[in-house]
Design an enzyme around this catalytic site. Structure first.
Site, PDB file in Angstrom:
ATOM      1  CB  SER A  44      13.950 -41.626  44.551  1.00  0.00           C
ATOM      2  OG  SER A  44      13.459 -40.834  45.602  1.00  0.00           O
ATOM      3  CD  GLU A  45      15.471 -42.094  40.694  1.00  0.00           C
ATOM      4  OE1 GLU A  45      14.754 -41.298  40.072  1.00  0.00           O
ATOM      5  OE2 GLU A  45      16.169 -41.757  41.669  1.00  0.00           O
ATOM      6  CB  THR A  46      15.867 -49.886  42.542  1.00  0.00           C
ATOM      7  OG1 THR A  46      15.208 -49.628  43.791  1.00  0.00           O
ATOM      8  CG2 THR A  46      16.680 -51.159  42.663  1.00  0.00           C
TER       9      THR A  46
END
Length: 294
Positions: A44-46
């Site tokens: 979903s996010e880095t």
């Protein structure tokens, strides 16, 4: 090579919550490289950790989905705060506070550590809740977009505490399991609008809130735990509250339909009849560490 860590956020159980990758000492990377790495992790996010540009900040974070950079996000902030504390890169102690710099501005965080438990982090939003002025689609359109009937939907609103959301309350929690995002209708009616992420919620029977979040515009069809959506909901609660002074609290359960149960704790303060602060917190558990060849 760059070191990275992955963890599951808003859970105390490994392989629950929302996965996150945190890349340390990333100041040698450019934007294109960061976006490519985020696409490689495909979470979903880095998060990329950089030196701060503000004197009050411990470090600067840049947050990417597989498709776009975000000005702010909750689970990356909470997870990164826990990683920094666990690695000794943040102030140490059982209950510490520091500031993380994000594109939205300085984000105060608090990390609590207890022997035998995963660390707990809480963020305070850099901006107070704002209501959107742009009209949103009709309930009939929103219902069709979600595979529901118009009568299943309550009073819709658009609110942002850094990231705008279309907040869609449902009449009963059982309806959440039947929600299925029609991306074609989303693209026709929400793409390009101020609030194009969709946060669908329902009041649970035990007093908790049940939620699902859909963000096709960021390359995330569904997200198992969304701090920026949770604070938007907390902001709406606070904006609509009639109490003069006090703190509103709620617990959100998200990710159940994805097999990744998550628990988010939200709070909002009102002082003198106005919203003064909004917070979201949760636990994070480490999964793996490694080196990244760029």
């Amino acid at each position: 090579m760059l070191s990275f860590h992955t963890l599951d956020v808003f859970t105390e159980t490994r392989f629950g919550g929302n996965p996150l990758a945190v890349v340390l000492d990333a100041d040698g990377l450019n934007t294109r490289q960061m976006q490519t790495i985020a696409r490689e992790f495909n979470l979903s996010e880095t998060v990329f950790v950089l030196p701060p540009t503000r004197a009050e900040a411990l470090c600067r974070l840049r947050i990417f989905t597989p498709d776009v950079e975000l000005p702010f996000a909750g689970h990356p902030t909470v997870g990164t705060a826990c990683v920094l504390a666990e690695l000794g890169l943040a102030p140490q102690g059982e209950d510490v506070r520091f500031v993380l710099e994000e594109n939205v501005g300085p984000v105060p965080v608090r990390v609590q550590r207890e022997v035998g438990r995963a660390p707990y982090a809480e963020l305070t939003t850099a901006v107070l809740p704002q209501r959107g002025q742009e009209p949103w689609p009709s309930n009939a359109v929103i219902a069709a977009m979600l595979g529901l009937s118009e009568t299943d939907i309550g009073e819709v609103a658009t609110v942002s505490c850094g990231v705008p959301y279309l907040l869609v309350p449902l009449r009963t929690p059982e309806l959440l399991a039947g929600v299925e995002m029609n991306v074609a209708l989303w693209r026709e009616h929400l793409h390009g609008r101020w609030a194009h992420h969709v946060y669908v919620t329902a009041q649970g029977y035990e007093g908790e809130i049940r939620a699902r979040m859909f963000a096709p515009g960021s390359g995330v069809i569904e997200d198992p735990a969304t701090g920026s959506a949770a604070v938007a909901l907390a902001g709406r609660m606070a904006l609509e509250s009639t109490i003069e002074n006090g703190t509103l609290r709620a617990v959100i359960h998200q990710g159940l339909e994805m097999g990744r149960p998550s628990v988010l704790h939200i709070e909002a303060d009102r002082v003198g009849g106005a919203v003064s602060a909004v917070r979201v917190g949760g636990h994070s558990v480490a999964v793996l560490s490694g080196n990244l060849r760029v």
